[in-house]
Design a protein around this motif. Structure first.
Motif, PDB file in Angstrom:
ATOM      1  N   PRO A  91       0.829  -1.207   0.000  1.00 42.39           N
ATOM      2  CA  PRO A  91       0.000   0.000   0.000  1.00 42.39           C
ATOM      3  C   PRO A  91       0.865   1.259   0.000  1.00 42.39           C
ATOM      4  O   PRO A  91       2.005   1.242   0.461  1.00 42.39           O
ATOM      5  CB  PRO A  91      -0.802  -0.121   1.301  1.00 42.39           C
ATOM      6  CG  PRO A  91       0.053  -0.972   2.188  1.00 42.39           C
ATOM      7  CD  PRO A  91       0.762  -1.939   1.273  1.00 42.39           C
ATOM      8  N   ARG A  92       0.303   2.344  -0.501  1.00 41.31           N
ATOM      9  CA  ARG A  92       1.056   3.609  -0.525  1.00 41.31           C
ATOM     10  C   ARG A  92       1.329   4.108   0.888  1.00 41.31           C
ATOM     11  O   ARG A  92       2.402   4.640   1.166  1.00 41.31           O
ATOM     12  CB  ARG A  92       0.291   4.654  -1.330  1.00 41.31           C
ATOM     13  CG  ARG A  92       0.257   4.391  -2.844  1.00 41.31           C
ATOM     14  CD  ARG A  92      -0.658   5.368  -3.541  1.00 41.31           C
ATOM     15  NE  ARG A  92      -2.045   5.199  -3.107  1.00 41.31           N
ATOM     16  CZ  ARG A  92      -3.048   5.959  -3.511  1.00 41.31           C
ATOM     17  NH1 ARG A  92      -2.839   6.950  -4.355  1.00 41.31           N
ATOM     18  NH2 ARG A  92      -4.288   5.725  -3.068  1.00 41.31           N
ATOM     19  N   THR A  93       0.356   3.957   1.773  1.00 42.64           N
ATOM     20  CA  THR A  93       0.522   4.320   3.176  1.00 42.64           C
ATOM     21  C   THR A  93      -0.094   3.227   4.043  1.00 42.64           C
ATOM     22  O   THR A  93      -1.003   2.509   3.612  1.00 42.64           O
ATOM     23  CB  THR A  93      -0.161   5.662   3.509  1.00 42.64           C
ATOM     24  OG1 THR A  93      -1.583   5.497   3.405  1.00 42.64           O
ATOM     25  CG2 THR A  93       0.304   6.769   2.563  1.00 42.64           C
ATOM     26  N   ASN A  94       0.381   3.112   5.293  1.00 35.37           N
ATOM     27  CA  ASN A  94      -0.187   2.126   6.215  1.00 35.37           C
ATOM     28  C   ASN A  94      -1.663   2.382   6.468  1.00 35.37           C
ATOM     29  O   ASN A  94      -2.449   1.446   6.642  1.00 35.37           O
ATOM     30  CB  ASN A  94       0.579   2.160   7.536  1.00 35.37           C
ATOM     31  CG  ASN A  94       1.962   1.548   7.423  1.00 35.37           C
ATOM     32  OD1 ASN A  94       2.237   0.776   6.497  1.00 35.37           O
ATOM     33  ND2 ASN A  94       2.833   1.876   8.359  1.00 35.37           N
ATOM     34  N   ASP A  95      -2.057   3.657   6.480  1.00 32.12           N
ATOM     35  CA  ASP A  95      -3.440   3.992   6.797  1.00 32.12           C
ATOM     36  C   ASP A  95      -4.429   3.467   5.766  1.00 32.12           C
ATOM     37  O   ASP A  95      -5.615   3.305   6.075  1.00 32.12           O
ATOM     38  CB  ASP A  95      -3.601   5.509   6.933  1.00 32.12           C
ATOM     39  CG  ASP A  95      -3.096   6.016   8.277  1.00 32.12           C
ATOM     40  OD1 ASP A  95      -2.813   5.173   9.156  1.00 32.12           O
ATOM     41  OD2 ASP A  95      -2.984   7.247   8.450  1.00 32.12           O
ATOM     42  N   GLU A  96      -3.974   3.203   4.553  1.00 32.80           N
ATOM     43  CA  GLU A  96      -4.880   2.643   3.545  1.00 32.80           C
ATOM     44  C   GLU A  96      -5.448   1.298   3.999  1.00 32.80           C
ATOM     45  O   GLU A  96      -6.550   0.921   3.593  1.00 32.80           O
ATOM     46  CB  GLU A  96      -4.144   2.456   2.214  1.00 32.80           C
ATOM     47  CG  GLU A  96      -3.864   3.735   1.460  1.00 32.80           C
ATOM     48  CD  GLU A  96      -3.240   3.466   0.101  1.00 32.80           C
ATOM     49  OE1 GLU A  96      -3.223   2.285  -0.325  1.00 32.80           O
ATOM     50  OE2 GLU A  96      -2.767   4.415  -0.536  1.00 32.80           O
ATOM     51  N   VAL A  97      -4.703   0.597   4.831  1.00 35.51           N
ATOM     52  CA  VAL A  97      -5.144  -0.709   5.333  1.00 35.51           C
ATOM     53  C   VAL A  97      -5.657  -0.592   6.764  1.00 35.51           C
ATOM     54  O   VAL A  97      -6.692  -1.177   7.117  1.00 35.51           O
ATOM     55  CB  VAL A  97      -3.991  -1.729   5.271  1.00 35.51           C
ATOM     56  CG1 VAL A  97      -4.445  -3.094   5.762  1.00 35.51           C
ATOM     57  CG2 VAL A  97      -3.445  -1.825   3.853  1.00 35.51           C
ATOM     58  N   ILE A  98      -4.949   0.171   7.595  1.00 33.59           N
ATOM     59  CA  ILE A  98      -5.269   0.238   9.026  1.00 33.59           C
ATOM     60  C   ILE A  98      -6.607   0.926   9.275  1.00 33.59           C
ATOM     61  O   ILE A  98      -7.438   0.420  10.041  1.00 33.59           O
ATOM     62  CB  ILE A  98      -4.145   0.961   9.791  1.00 33.59           C
ATOM     63  CG1 ILE A  98      -2.858   0.139   9.727  1.00 33.59           C
ATOM     64  CG2 ILE A  98      -4.553   1.202  11.245  1.00 33.59           C
ATOM     65  CD1 ILE A  98      -1.641   0.866  10.283  1.00 33.59           C
ATOM     66  N   VAL A  99      -6.836   2.066   8.632  1.00 30.29           N
ATOM     67  CA  VAL A  99      -8.035   2.855   8.932  1.00 30.29           C
ATOM     68  C   VAL A  99      -9.327   2.109   8.613  1.00 30.29           C
ATOM     69  O   VAL A  99     -10.233   2.029   9.460  1.00 30.29           O
ATOM     70  CB  VAL A  99      -7.975   4.227   8.225  1.00 30.29           C
ATOM     71  CG1 VAL A  99      -9.311   4.949   8.357  1.00 30.29           C
ATOM     72  CG2 VAL A  99      -6.856   5.076   8.813  1.00 30.29           C
ATOM     73  N   PRO A 100      -9.498   1.513   7.412  1.00 33.70           N
ATOM     74  CA  PRO A 100     -10.754   0.797   7.172  1.00 33.70           C
ATOM     75  C   PRO A 100     -10.923  -0.442   8.046  1.00 33.70           C
ATOM     76  O   PRO A 100     -12.051  -0.787   8.412  1.00 33.70           O
ATOM     77  CB  PRO A 100     -10.679   0.425   5.684  1.00 33.70           C
ATOM     78  CG  PRO A 100      -9.249   0.556   5.307  1.00 33.70           C
ATOM     79  CD  PRO A 100      -8.673   1.606   6.192  1.00 33.70           C
ATOM     80  N   ALA A 101      -9.823  -1.108   8.398  1.00 37.39           N
ATOM     81  CA  ALA A 101      -9.928  -2.272   9.280  1.00 37.39           C
ATOM     82  C   ALA A 101     -10.398  -1.857  10.674  1.00 37.39           C
ATOM     83  O   ALA A 101     -11.328  -2.449  11.232  1.00 37.39           O
ATOM     84  CB  ALA A 101      -8.587  -2.988   9.362  1.00 37.39           C
TER      85      ALA A 101
END
Length: 326
Positions: A91-101
């Motif tokens: 992912p471009r940033t960690n938040d792309e995965v962390i935030v929706p989870a």
């Protein structure tokens, strides 16, 4: 046959675990409301459960939006929350995965609370338990992965989502919460849709993974993961608890390849460390350095009477289903 009017809502119904969850719940007589991201995915869900009839309902809702969740939860007694982002690449940033989870888990819990749901069974991961190295390498439900370690966005997302779930029920009340923390989930496929784990077995079978790092990990059968969810849904002793799901001792990539009748080359630890300088896929193996984790399933066995299949059977059953699907 006795009709069970209890509705169980299942998120992530198009996934490997979600598909088996829908199938098992239907076979056990429950009504199932399967949640998908896109209405066009309904055919895939129904294709896995041709026996369902009117006991299966498919609705659309997304982890990143409130729309649809109130309607999805209406009349539901239990929720199995499987859905979580799994990046296909870096992912471009960690938040792309962390935030929706994280936010998606809280959104599901809030909707369940507002609808009067009795209990939510959350599918977390061993990633939230045992990815921080500790002396001796023994892990049980009291352990937590430190999200400040040098870890992938996916691993951090599992920690963040589970932490957020426990915080929500503590601070806001609502449904009882039980959490399942599976290791690598293998087992037979219901259709040709591959998961990350079953794709690994396929790579051994078709020869696209001829070289592997020396790395050990836990394995659990998808059928046993679903069975553990079912037990955690109804057993009074499961409320407020987390349960590690692992079928037996950790196994290596090399040992797994032999179980499916293929021989691969195992890199040395030094080769892995060198390769990790330029290949992100090897960084986790380099960090672990060939350590063999000892992952306990004693709690699930003792509290819920869970009896998982042997790891060897899970892997060979996975391979057999892949070969049967061509």
């Amino acid at each position: 046959m006795t009709t069970n009017d209890t509705i169980v809502l299942v998120t992530g119904a198009t996934g490997h675990v979600g598909g088996h969850a829908v199938d098992r719940l239907l076979r056990d007589g429950f009504r199932v409301r399967a949640v998908v991201r896109d209405p066009g995915q309904e055919a895939a869900v129904r294709g896995r459960a041709p026996h369902a009839g009117q006991r299966l309902e498919v609705v659309a809702a997304e982890l990143v939006a409130d729309d649809g969740w109130d309607k999805a939860m209406s009349g539901v007694r239990y929720v199995w929350h499987h859905a979580s982002p799994f990046p296909g690449g870096q992912p471009r940033t960690n938040d792309e995965v962390i935030v929706p989870a994280r936010d998606g888990t809280v959104r599901v819990l809030a909707a369940a609370r507002d609808a009067g749901v009795e209990r939510v069974v959350l599918t977390s991961s061993y990633a939230a338990v045992g990815y921080t190295l500790k002396p001796g390498g023994h892990y049980d439900e009291s352990d937590w992965t430190d999200p400040d370690d040098d870890l992938s966005a996916y691993v951090r997302s599992k920690v963040a989502a589970e932490r957020a779930a426990w915080t929500f029920v503590r601070d806001h009340g609502g449904p009882e919460l039980a959490v399942i923390n599976p290791t690598g989930i293998f087992g037979p496929l219901l259709d040709a849709r591959l998961s990350a784990s079953t794709g690994l077995v396929k790579a051994f079978l078709d020869g696209t993974m001829p070289v592997v790092p020396r790395m050990y990990f836990g394995v659990v059968d998808v059928r046993d993961v679903v069975d553990l969810h079912l037990r955690a849904m109804t057993d009074p002793g499961a409320a407020g608890q987390r349960f590690l799901a692992v079928g037996g001792p950790a196994i290596s990539f090399h040992e797994m390849s032999r179980l499916v009748g293929r021989e691969v080359v195992e890199l040395t630890d030094e080769q892995v460390r060198e390769g990790a300088r330029t290949d992100p896929a090897l960084r986790e193996a380099a960090r672990l350095g060939g350590r063999i984790p000892v992952i306990s399933n004693d709690k699930a066995r003792r509290v819920l009477g869970w009896q998982p299949r042997p790891v060897e059977r899970t892997i060979t059953d996975t391979a057999a289903s892949l070969l049967a699907l061509g």
